[in-house]
Design an enzyme around this catalytic site. Structure first.
Site, PDB file in Angstrom:
ATOM      1  N   ASP A  59      33.267  39.936  28.491  1.00 38.70           N
ATOM      2  CA  ASP A  59      32.957  38.545  28.868  1.00 38.70           C
ATOM      3  C   ASP A  59      32.774  37.761  27.585  1.00 38.70           C
ATOM      4  O   ASP A  59      32.220  38.295  26.614  1.00 38.70           O
ATOM      5  CB  ASP A  59      31.660  38.508  29.711  1.00 38.70           C
ATOM      6  CG  ASP A  59      31.549  37.257  30.566  1.00 38.70           C
ATOM      7  OD1 ASP A  59      31.682  36.149  30.008  1.00 38.70           O
ATOM      8  OD2 ASP A  59      31.326  37.383  31.784  1.00 38.70           O
ATOM      9  N   ALA A 105      28.855  39.081  32.135  1.00 35.61           N
ATOM     10  CA  ALA A 105      27.638  38.382  31.707  1.00 35.61           C
ATOM     11  C   ALA A 105      26.931  37.676  32.873  1.00 35.61           C
ATOM     12  O   ALA A 105      27.608  37.177  33.778  1.00 35.61           O
ATOM     13  CB  ALA A 105      28.027  37.345  30.644  1.00 35.61           C
ATOM     14  N   PRO A 106      25.611  37.664  32.906  1.00 46.53           N
ATOM     15  CA  PRO A 106      24.693  38.236  31.908  1.00 46.53           C
ATOM     16  C   PRO A 106      24.425  39.732  32.086  1.00 46.53           C
ATOM     17  O   PRO A 106      23.771  40.338  31.257  1.00 46.53           O
ATOM     18  CB  PRO A 106      23.402  37.448  32.133  1.00 46.53           C
ATOM     19  CG  PRO A 106      23.443  37.084  33.593  1.00 46.53           C
ATOM     20  CD  PRO A 106      24.889  36.893  33.935  1.00 46.53           C
ATOM     21  N   GLY A 107      24.914  40.362  33.169  1.00 47.01           N
ATOM     22  CA  GLY A 107      24.817  41.818  33.188  1.00 47.01           C
ATOM     23  C   GLY A 107      24.213  42.451  34.437  1.00 47.01           C
ATOM     24  O   GLY A 107      23.825  43.616  34.410  1.00 47.01           O
ATOM     25  N   GLY A 108      24.164  41.705  35.538  1.00 44.06           N
ATOM     26  CA  GLY A 108      23.577  42.265  36.770  1.00 44.06           C
ATOM     27  C   GLY A 108      24.328  43.496  37.275  1.00 44.06           C
ATOM     28  O   GLY A 108      23.707  44.481  37.712  1.00 44.06           O
ATOM     29  N   SER A 155      23.102  38.538  40.957  1.00 39.81           N
ATOM     30  CA  SER A 155      24.382  39.173  41.301  1.00 39.81           C
ATOM     31  C   SER A 155      24.253  40.675  41.424  1.00 39.81           C
ATOM     32  O   SER A 155      25.070  41.328  42.068  1.00 39.81           O
ATOM     33  CB  SER A 155      25.405  38.930  40.204  1.00 39.81           C
ATOM     34  OG  SER A 155      25.944  37.698  40.288  1.00 39.81           O
ATOM     35  N   ASP A 185      33.976  40.830  38.485  1.00 36.25           N
ATOM     36  CA  ASP A 185      33.278  39.736  39.186  1.00 36.25           C
ATOM     37  C   ASP A 185      33.637  38.394  38.544  1.00 36.25           C
ATOM     38  O   ASP A 185      32.814  37.492  38.485  1.00 36.25           O
ATOM     39  CB  ASP A 185      31.750  40.010  39.115  1.00 36.25           C
ATOM     40  CG  ASP A 185      30.937  39.078  40.006  1.00 36.25           C
ATOM     41  OD1 ASP A 185      31.496  38.563  40.989  1.00 36.25           O
ATOM     42  OD2 ASP A 185      29.747  38.866  39.714  1.00 36.25           O
ATOM     43  N   ASP A 245      39.162  38.201  26.878  1.00 35.92           N
ATOM     44  CA  ASP A 245      39.643  37.714  28.181  1.00 35.92           C
ATOM     45  C   ASP A 245      39.832  38.923  29.105  1.00 35.92           C
ATOM     46  O   ASP A 245      40.577  39.850  28.766  1.00 35.92           O
ATOM     47  CB  ASP A 245      40.974  36.979  27.957  1.00 35.92           C
ATOM     48  CG  ASP A 245      41.506  36.370  29.249  1.00 35.92           C
ATOM     49  OD1 ASP A 245      41.015  36.746  30.341  1.00 35.92           O
ATOM     50  OD2 ASP A 245      42.404  35.520  29.173  1.00 35.92           O
ATOM     51  N   LYS A 265      36.700  35.746  45.147  1.00 40.16           N
ATOM     52  CA  LYS A 265      36.093  34.464  45.532  1.00 40.16           C
ATOM     53  C   LYS A 265      37.072  33.753  46.469  1.00 40.16           C
ATOM     54  O   LYS A 265      38.241  33.571  46.107  1.00 40.16           O
ATOM     55  CB  LYS A 265      35.830  33.579  44.306  1.00 40.16           C
ATOM     56  CG  LYS A 265      35.272  34.323  43.095  1.00 40.16           C
ATOM     57  CD  LYS A 265      33.838  34.773  43.269  1.00 40.16           C
ATOM     58  CE  LYS A 265      33.404  35.700  42.144  1.00 40.16           C
ATOM     59  NZ  LYS A 265      32.117  36.332  42.351  1.00 40.16           N
TER      60      LYS A 265
END
Ligand SMILES: C[S@@+](CC[C@H](N)C(=O)[O-])C[C@H]1O[C@@H](n2cnc3c(N)ncnc32)[C@H](O)[C@@H]1O
Length: 372
Positions: free
Chosen positions: A253, A234-237, A202, A289, A273, A318
């Site tokens: 997250d 998460a995971p942190g891109g 990502s 994201d 949240d 999305k």
């Protein structure tokens, strides 16, 4: 036929546009074209549809001498507004039967000698067939640009970019775009490498979104020490991209963050949240994201804007499987309304980038007049 623009440039006659977007999103690209073209009096239609590539015809209601300048003016105006087009040029020639023994000769003959361009980009469809042309492009590029330089067509100061768009080894369209209103990357695809230390692929989406910023915006809006909130981190891109630029990130997250990234000391992980979390003070950047309904994300971004929680935003929406164009319009409406209600009137942009899949990228940036 040649046409004069503002007594300054001579232009060829254009038949329509060459539009590049994501394969599978041709319907949305067409909707985007129809939406833009309503601001240009005339008859506009799609004449060819390939993977991620549309060829249009534009028959403009104006005296012949004004048609090409008008189309270029509109290309300039539309460039920041396209959502599903990553690259756009105005078509001035179609070569349906290139001589495979000497394509250069055919191309040179089709490029009017009065044309001055600063750049030549080789483009194709975004498909396996398109990719298979890369060797041919390499073979043609050096020879063609040499020849264009020698004959004075290629010069750094020219305001136009020349597009050579190949459907296959024998068929090509030739297009022209304003150099400041088109992408320097063929088909609008920047060449990005997956960075070694990044926690997820990502990361390339945010990298690309940052590459699309104007250089002056990258300088004024991305500075070490700036504060960032990353919702759905998460995971942190995405967080990793900002940490690379020396920024301090609050990563929100319930999922876990990459260990090495947390060891940078630049990231605070908040398990909360993303729809509820708010920062205590205004931050420089909001990143988002989260996989959620696009209109819910648009409403969340609008709240952050109206409550002055962030100065700049980059977010992914999305897209649903159906009625994507309508959903995007609805989300942009929400964001434009929020932006217009603020005295600072931030700028809202949206585009489907190369690394976006069933999604689009949103930018909300302070207007240029606002200091950094
Ligand atoms: C596509 S992933 C994000 C990838 C991340 N941008 C990266 O570069 O590694 C979506 C993330 O959103 C998170 N998420 C979804 N709904 C959320 C919510 N309501 N609050 C916080 N995080 C949420 C998920 O846990 C998931 O980690």
């Amino acid at each position: 036929m040649t046409i004069l623009v503002s007594n300054k440039f001579i232009l060829p006659a254009f038949s329509g546009l060459i539009l590049h977007g994501r394969p599978g999103f041709e319907t949305e690209l067409e909707a985007d074209f129809i939406y833009r073209s309503t601001t240009l009096a005339g008859t506009h239609s799609i004449t060819e549809r390939h993977e991620g590539l549309l060829i249009t015809s534009c028959s403009i209601d104006a005296p012949i001498s004004e048609r090409s300048p008008l189309l270029l003016q509109h290309l300039q105006q539309w460039w920041p507004q396209w959502i599903f087009a990553r690259q756009v040029s105005a078509c001035f020639a179609f070569l349906p039967a290139l001589n495979t023994q000497d394509r250069i000769q055919d191309l040179i003959q089709a490029i009017p000698s009065f044309l001055h361009v600063c750049d030549v980009v080789f483009e194709s469809t975004d498909s396996n067939e398109g990719k298979s042309l890369s060797r041919l492009f390499k073979a043609l590029e050096a020879r063609l640009t040499d020849q264009l330089r020698q004959q004075g067509t290629l010069r750094a100061s020219a305001p136009f970019r020349l597009h050579l768009v190949f459907r296959d080894g024998q068929t090509a369209w030739l297009g022209l775009s304003p150099a400041d209103a088109s992408s320097p990357w063929p088909m609008g695809i920047p060449r990005l490498k997956m960075p070694g230390g990044a926690p997820s692929r990502s990361t390339l989406k945010l990298d690309e979104a940052l590459q699309w910023l104007r250089e002056e915006d990258r300088i004024r809006l991305l500075k070490p020490g700036m504060k960032v909130v990353d919702l759905g981190a998460a995971p942190g891109g995405w967080t990793w991209q900002m940490v690379q630029r020396g920024m301090l990130v609050t990563a929100v997250d319930h999922g876990s963050m990459d260990k090495a990234l947390m060891q940078s000391g630049m990231v605070e992980h908040v398990s909360a949240d993303g729809f509820v979390y708010r920062p205590r003070k205004t931050v420089d950047w909001l990143l988002c994201d989260m996989v959620e309904q696009p209109r819910r994300i648009a409403q969340l971004l609008a709240q952050w804007l109206q409550q002055n929680h962030a100065r700049c935003i980059i977010a992914n929406l999305k897209l649903p499987m159906k009625r994507r164009w309508e959903e995007v319009q609805l989300c942009l409406d929400i964001l434009h309304k929020a932006a217009r209600s603020l005295p600072s009137a931030p700028v809202v942009r949206a585009r489907q980038l190369y690394h976006d899949r069933e999604e689009i990228t949103i930018w909300v940036l302070p207007s240029r007049s606002e200091g950094s």
